[in-house]
Motif scaffolding. Structure first.
Motif, PDB file in Angstrom:
ATOM      1  N   ILE A 165     -25.272  15.173  -1.674  1.00  0.00           N
ATOM      2  CA  ILE A 165     -25.005  16.415  -0.958  1.00  0.00           C
ATOM      3  C   ILE A 165     -23.491  16.539  -0.885  1.00  0.00           C
ATOM      4  N   TYR A 166     -22.992  17.748  -0.994  1.00  0.00           N
ATOM      5  CA  TYR A 166     -21.557  17.996  -1.014  1.00  0.00           C
ATOM      6  C   TYR A 166     -21.156  18.900   0.148  1.00  0.00           C
ATOM      7  N   ALA A 205     -12.706  25.615   6.077  1.00  0.00           N
ATOM      8  CA  ALA A 205     -11.631  26.571   5.813  1.00  0.00           C
ATOM      9  C   ALA A 205     -12.075  28.020   5.962  1.00  0.00           C
ATOM     10  N   TRP A 206     -13.307  28.234   6.405  1.00  0.00           N
ATOM     11  CA  TRP A 206     -13.871  29.579   6.464  1.00  0.00           C
ATOM     12  C   TRP A 206     -14.023  30.012   7.917  1.00  0.00           C
ATOM     13  N   PRO A 207     -13.235  31.022   8.361  1.00  0.00           N
ATOM     14  CA  PRO A 207     -13.298  31.459   9.764  1.00  0.00           C
ATOM     15  C   PRO A 207     -14.533  32.307  10.054  1.00  0.00           C
ATOM     16  N   GLY A 208     -15.019  32.187  11.267  1.00  0.00           N
ATOM     17  CA  GLY A 208     -16.129  33.017  11.722  1.00  0.00           C
ATOM     18  C   GLY A 208     -16.545  32.638  13.124  1.00  0.00           C
ATOM     19  N   HIS A 209     -16.756  33.625  13.962  1.00  0.00           N
ATOM     20  CA  HIS A 209     -17.225  33.411  15.325  1.00  0.00           C
ATOM     21  C   HIS A 209     -16.309  32.468  16.106  1.00  0.00           C
ATOM     22  N   GLY A 210     -15.000  32.583  15.874  1.00  0.00           N
ATOM     23  CA  GLY A 210     -14.033  31.780  16.607  1.00  0.00           C
ATOM     24  C   GLY A 210     -13.970  30.320  16.190  1.00  0.00           C
ATOM     25  N   ARG A 211     -14.546  29.989  15.040  1.00  0.00           N
ATOM     26  CA  ARG A 211     -14.558  28.610  14.543  1.00  0.00           C
ATOM     27  C   ARG A 211     -14.221  28.594  13.066  1.00  0.00           C
ATOM     28  N   MET A 212     -14.034  27.397  12.542  1.00  0.00           N
ATOM     29  CA  MET A 212     -13.854  27.208  11.102  1.00  0.00           C
ATOM     30  C   MET A 212     -15.127  26.532  10.580  1.00  0.00           C
ATOM     31  N   TRP A 213     -15.507  26.886   9.351  1.00  0.00           N
ATOM     32  CA  TRP A 213     -16.786  26.444   8.799  1.00  0.00           C
ATOM     33  C   TRP A 213     -16.639  25.824   7.424  1.00  0.00           C
ATOM     34  N   SER A 214     -17.548  24.921   7.111  1.00  0.00           N
ATOM     35  CA  SER A 214     -17.701  24.301   5.801  1.00  0.00           C
ATOM     36  C   SER A 214     -19.024  24.752   5.201  1.00  0.00           C
ATOM     37  N   HIS A 215     -19.186  24.477   3.911  1.00  0.00           N
ATOM     38  CA  HIS A 215     -20.445  24.753   3.228  1.00  0.00           C
ATOM     39  C   HIS A 215     -21.048  23.426   2.766  1.00  0.00           C
ATOM     40  N   LEU A 216     -22.306  23.232   3.080  1.00  0.00           N
ATOM     41  CA  LEU A 216     -23.050  22.033   2.702  1.00  0.00           C
ATOM     42  C   LEU A 216     -24.021  22.431   1.601  1.00  0.00           C
ATOM     43  N   VAL A 217     -23.946  21.767   0.434  1.00  0.00           N
ATOM     44  CA  VAL A 217     -24.763  22.154  -0.717  1.00  0.00           C
ATOM     45  C   VAL A 217     -25.368  20.939  -1.412  1.00  0.00           C
ATOM     46  N   SER A 218     -26.379  21.217  -2.227  1.00  0.00           N
ATOM     47  CA  SER A 218     -26.960  20.232  -3.130  1.00  0.00           C
ATOM     48  C   SER A 218     -26.755  20.731  -4.551  1.00  0.00           C
ATOM     49  N   ASP A 219     -26.668  19.813  -5.496  1.00  0.00           N
ATOM     50  CA  ASP A 219     -26.622  20.211  -6.895  1.00  0.00           C
ATOM     51  C   ASP A 219     -27.929  19.867  -7.600  1.00  0.00           C
ATOM     52  N   VAL A 220     -28.963  19.546  -6.798  1.00  0.00           N
ATOM     53  CA  VAL A 220     -30.260  19.163  -7.357  1.00  0.00           C
ATOM     54  C   VAL A 220     -31.368  20.111  -6.918  1.00  0.00           C
ATOM     55  N   SER A 221     -31.529  20.318  -5.603  1.00  0.00           N
ATOM     56  CA  SER A 221     -32.623  21.166  -5.123  1.00  0.00           C
ATOM     57  C   SER A 221     -32.378  21.611  -3.691  1.00  0.00           C
ATOM     58  N   TYR A 222     -33.029  22.698  -3.332  1.00  0.00           N
ATOM     59  CA  TYR A 222     -32.985  23.141  -1.938  1.00  0.00           C
ATOM     60  C   TYR A 222     -33.728  22.141  -1.053  1.00  0.00           C
ATOM     61  N   GLU A 229     -17.173  14.802   0.031  1.00  0.00           N
ATOM     62  CA  GLU A 229     -16.149  15.819   0.245  1.00  0.00           C
ATOM     63  C   GLU A 229     -15.638  16.337  -1.101  1.00  0.00           C
ATOM     64  N   VAL A 230     -15.693  17.663  -1.259  1.00  0.00           N
ATOM     65  CA  VAL A 230     -15.189  18.321  -2.463  1.00  0.00           C
ATOM     66  C   VAL A 230     -14.468  19.600  -2.051  1.00  0.00           C
ATOM     67  N   SER A 231     -13.746  20.194  -2.980  1.00  0.00           N
ATOM     68  CA  SER A 231     -13.058  21.458  -2.698  1.00  0.00           C
ATOM     69  C   SER A 231     -14.067  22.608  -2.657  1.00  0.00           C
ATOM     70  N   SER A 232     -13.628  23.731  -2.126  1.00  0.00           N
ATOM     71  CA  SER A 232     -14.484  24.917  -2.093  1.00  0.00           C
ATOM     72  C   SER A 232     -14.800  25.396  -3.507  1.00  0.00           C
ATOM     73  N   ARG A 233     -13.842  25.312  -4.397  1.00  0.00           N
ATOM     74  CA  ARG A 233     -14.095  25.674  -5.796  1.00  0.00           C
ATOM     75  C   ARG A 233     -15.158  24.782  -6.417  1.00  0.00           C
ATOM     76  N   GLU A 234     -15.100  23.491  -6.070  1.00  0.00           N
ATOM     77  CA  GLU A 234     -16.078  22.551  -6.615  1.00  0.00           C
ATOM     78  C   GLU A 234     -17.485  22.856  -6.099  1.00  0.00           C
ATOM     79  N   VAL A 235     -17.606  23.281  -4.847  1.00  0.00           N
ATOM     80  CA  VAL A 235     -18.907  23.674  -4.294  1.00  0.00           C
ATOM     81  C   VAL A 235     -19.510  24.787  -5.142  1.00  0.00           C
ATOM     82  N   VAL A 236     -18.727  25.803  -5.437  1.00  0.00           N
ATOM     83  CA  VAL A 236     -19.216  26.929  -6.244  1.00  0.00           C
ATOM     84  C   VAL A 236     -19.568  26.449  -7.647  1.00  0.00           C
ATOM     85  N   ARG A 237     -18.714  25.625  -8.254  1.00  0.00           N
ATOM     86  CA  ARG A 237     -18.975  25.113  -9.594  1.00  0.00           C
ATOM     87  C   ARG A 237     -20.273  24.313  -9.644  1.00  0.00           C
ATOM     88  N   LEU A 238     -20.479  23.451  -8.634  1.00  0.00           N
ATOM     89  CA  LEU A 238     -21.701  22.641  -8.571  1.00  0.00           C
ATOM     90  C   LEU A 238     -22.947  23.521  -8.450  1.00  0.00           C
TER      91      LEU A 238
END
Length: 107
Positions: free
Chosen positions: A3-4, A9-26, A65-74
């Motif tokens: 899991i990555y 780095a993403w603002p919203g609702h007064g906080r900063m957010w990350s994205h948690l992803v898989s490169d295999v399955s939901y 831990e990966v960059s935001s670009r890497e999340v999209v690439r994955l």
């Protein structure tokens, strides 16, 4: 199982957010998020939104831990990317009644 997570780095609702992803399955992603105690409402199309105060928890639990670009690439390379505005069926985390068939979907 890998899991990555990108930096909060993403603002919203007064906080900063990350994205948690898989490169295999939901299913893999939902299982990890459930184990971490992330609410189902945090799932958005192809990722979970994780507030900055939970970032370290996700990394301790095994998220890489990966960059935001890497999340999209994955996501794109795996076929799990589901961009905003696309007319696609909704993929959701299963409710308490049981698991659904939210497996790998092509974008």
């Amino acid at each position: 199982m890998t899991i990555y997570i990108d930096p909060p780095a993403w603002p919203g609702h007064g906080r900063m957010w990350s994205h948690l992803v898989s490169d295999v399955s939901y299913d893999e992603l939902h299982t990890f998020a459930e184990r971490l105690g992330v609410p189902a409402r945090a799932f958005e199309r192809d990722h979970y939104d994780i507030p900055s105060d939970r970032y370290a928890d996700a990394v301790r639990a095994g998220a890489v831990e990966v960059s935001s670009r890497e999340v999209v690439r994955l996501l794109q390379a795996s076929g799990l990317r589901r961009p905003k505005g696309r007319a696609q069926g909704r993929v959701h985390r299963p409710g308490p009644a049981g698991r659904d068939a939210s497996r790998r979907h092509s974008a």
